[in-house]
Design an enzyme around this catalytic site. Structure first.
Site, short mmCIF file in Angstrom:
data_model
loop_
_atom_site.label_atom_id
_atom_site.label_comp_id
_atom_site.label_asym_id
_atom_site.label_seq_id
_atom_site.Cartn_x
_atom_site.Cartn_y
_atom_site.Cartn_z
N HIS A 1 0.86 -1.18 0.00
CA HIS A 1 0.00 0.00 0.00
C HIS A 1 0.90 1.23 0.00
O HIS A 1 2.02 1.19 0.51
CB HIS A 1 -0.86 0.10 1.27
N ASP B 1 2.27 2.09 3.42
CA ASP B 1 3.29 1.19 3.97
C ASP B 1 4.69 1.72 3.70
O ASP B 1 5.61 1.45 4.47
CB ASP B 1 3.22 -0.20 3.32
#
Length: 435
Positions: free
Chosen positions: A100, A103
């Site tokens: 993501h 992240d």
């Protein structure tokens, strides 16, 4: 160059079933040929950036337990995290990773800063992919953690949130395309409701359909060749999510004319939460023509939570990969380990050991599934069970006879069928024989 986080651990190798080395594969041999294809090319393993490098070890009753040197909201920490992640990828030998946006980058003050940070990290990823040969299985946007998304992203009652989410997805698709990603995933963690008292279902579903249509339109506009995937989940964090399971997602796609544009990324734990088996969701996606990829993990069957543990159930993996093989195998999809360490597993080598065990479990499942397929162990009994439909009367029932004609034939021929055994125990024993 080593970051030092993993000490003197060497690259994980295949040592065979007799090995007692916890840092070696016993069943996953990347170059072993299964059904005419390398095992690595069947399984297409990926490491999840979020659980492996962004999760801090917290739970609803306690905070961080992991002490990682990159745990801060600074760009330099994000760069260190990237160094450690790609060192891990190289040690493990899995060919893919997934992430993501949140992240990999710090949380910025606004959309522009988020985009700048993301592009800075993508620059680093590009270089590291070229150096290591790693590939991106899929990218996605985190549209659930930030408080702006507490009432949803695509389904938020505030159009400004919809716009911010759409803009964020645009940057994440750009990043995925730039990194050669083979898929783009949407998971609607907050696309649902806590109570119907403040929810306009019709409006929210239409907004979600519009959002997904925008994603598909942009994919074609920029020439992204990857597959758009939706990941079903019934609840958690919301009480009820609109992408409840494969059947629900298919109905949604049909309603908005997207069934030929979007497929599903099926997670084992989400299937269990929805009251299904993993193989049920895979079989249904295959049957409906929307099977895309899998997130591999397992849930604790007592807690009722989405615990995201590493897989360790070989019979379950065998039945899952049997469905994958029946679907013709992965095309752009793969096996992403959406699994995290237990919060007491503090050592750096625990991260390798968890993935090694999961990869070995999947390899055993794949090989068992391949043998069942080659031998016709399950397909032959299935063909026998439905053999009557291949006969003349069975074909006429499906393509010509009206209801009154069928009734006439039943009476004229005195059709009075007697039940036949479903042989479930026999079939279960067949599976046990192969695993």
């Amino acid at each position: 160059m080593s970051t030092g986080f993993f000490g003197d651990i060497q690259k994980v190798r295949y040592e065979g079933p007799e090995s007692d080395n916890p840092l070696a594969f016993r069943h996953y041999n990347a170059d072993e040929i299964v059904l005419g294809k390398r095992m690595e090319d069947h399984l297409r393993f990926a490491v999840a950036y979020w659980h492996s490098f962004a999760w801090e070890g917290g739970d609803p009753f306690g905070g961080r337990t992991f002490d990682r040197p990159w745990f801060s909201n600074e760009i330099d920490a994000a760069k260190l995290k990237a160094d450690v992640a790609f060192e891990f990828f190289s040690l493990l030998g899995a060919p893919y990773y997934c992430f993501h946006d949140a992240d990999v980058r710090p949380e910025g003050r606004n959309f522009a800063e988020n985009t700048r940070y993301l592009n800075e990290i993508v620059d680093i990823f590009e270089k590291k992919q070229a150096e290591t040969g790693m590939k991106l299985l899929w990218g996605t946007a985190n549209l659930f953690s930030n408080r702006r998304y507490m009432a949803g992203a695509a389904t938020n009652p505030d159009p400004d949130v919809f716009a911010f989410a759409a803009a964020t997805v645009k940057t994440c698709i750009d990043a995925t395309k730039r990194l050669g990603g083979e898929n783009y995933v949407l998971w609607g963690g907050r696309e649902g409701y806590e109570t119907l008292l403040n929810t306009d279902l019709s409006r929210e579903l239409d907004h979600m359909g519009r959002f997904l249509s925008l994603v598909v339109e942009y994919k074609h506009k920029i020439g992204f060749k990857g597959t758009i995937l939706i990941e079903p989940k019934p609840q958690e964090p919301t009480k009820h999510q609109y992408d409840y399971d494969v059947a629900t997602v298919y109905g949604f796609l049909k309603r908005y004319g997207l069934e030929n544009e979007v497929k599903v990324n099926i997670e084992q734990g989400h299937a269990i939460l929805a009251g299904h088996s993993f193989e049920h969701e895979l079989a249904l996606a295959r049957t409906l023509g929307i099977f895309g990829s899998i997130d591999m993990n397992r849930n604790d069957y007592q807690s009722g939570w989405d615990t995201d543990q590493f897989p360790n159930n070989v019979p379950e993996m065998a039945l899952a990969y049997y469905q994958v093989l029946l679907a013709g195998g992965f095309t752009t999809g793969g096996t992403n380990f959406d699994a995290k360490l237990r919060r007491q597993s503090l050592d750096s080598q625990d991260l390798l050991i968890g993935h090694i065990g999961g990869m070995d479990c999947c390899a055993r499942g794949l090989k068992a599934a391949a043998r069942m397929l080659e031998d016709g162990a399950l397909s032959k009994p299935l063909d026998e069970r439905y053999a009557g439909w291949n006969g003349e009367f069975g074909k006429r029932l499906l393509s010509g006879l009206s209801l009154d004609q069928i009734a006439g034939e039943v009476e004229a021929k005195d059709i009075n069928p007697q039940p036949k055994s479903g042989r479930q125990e026999y079939l279960e024993n067949i599976v046990n024989h192969y695993v």
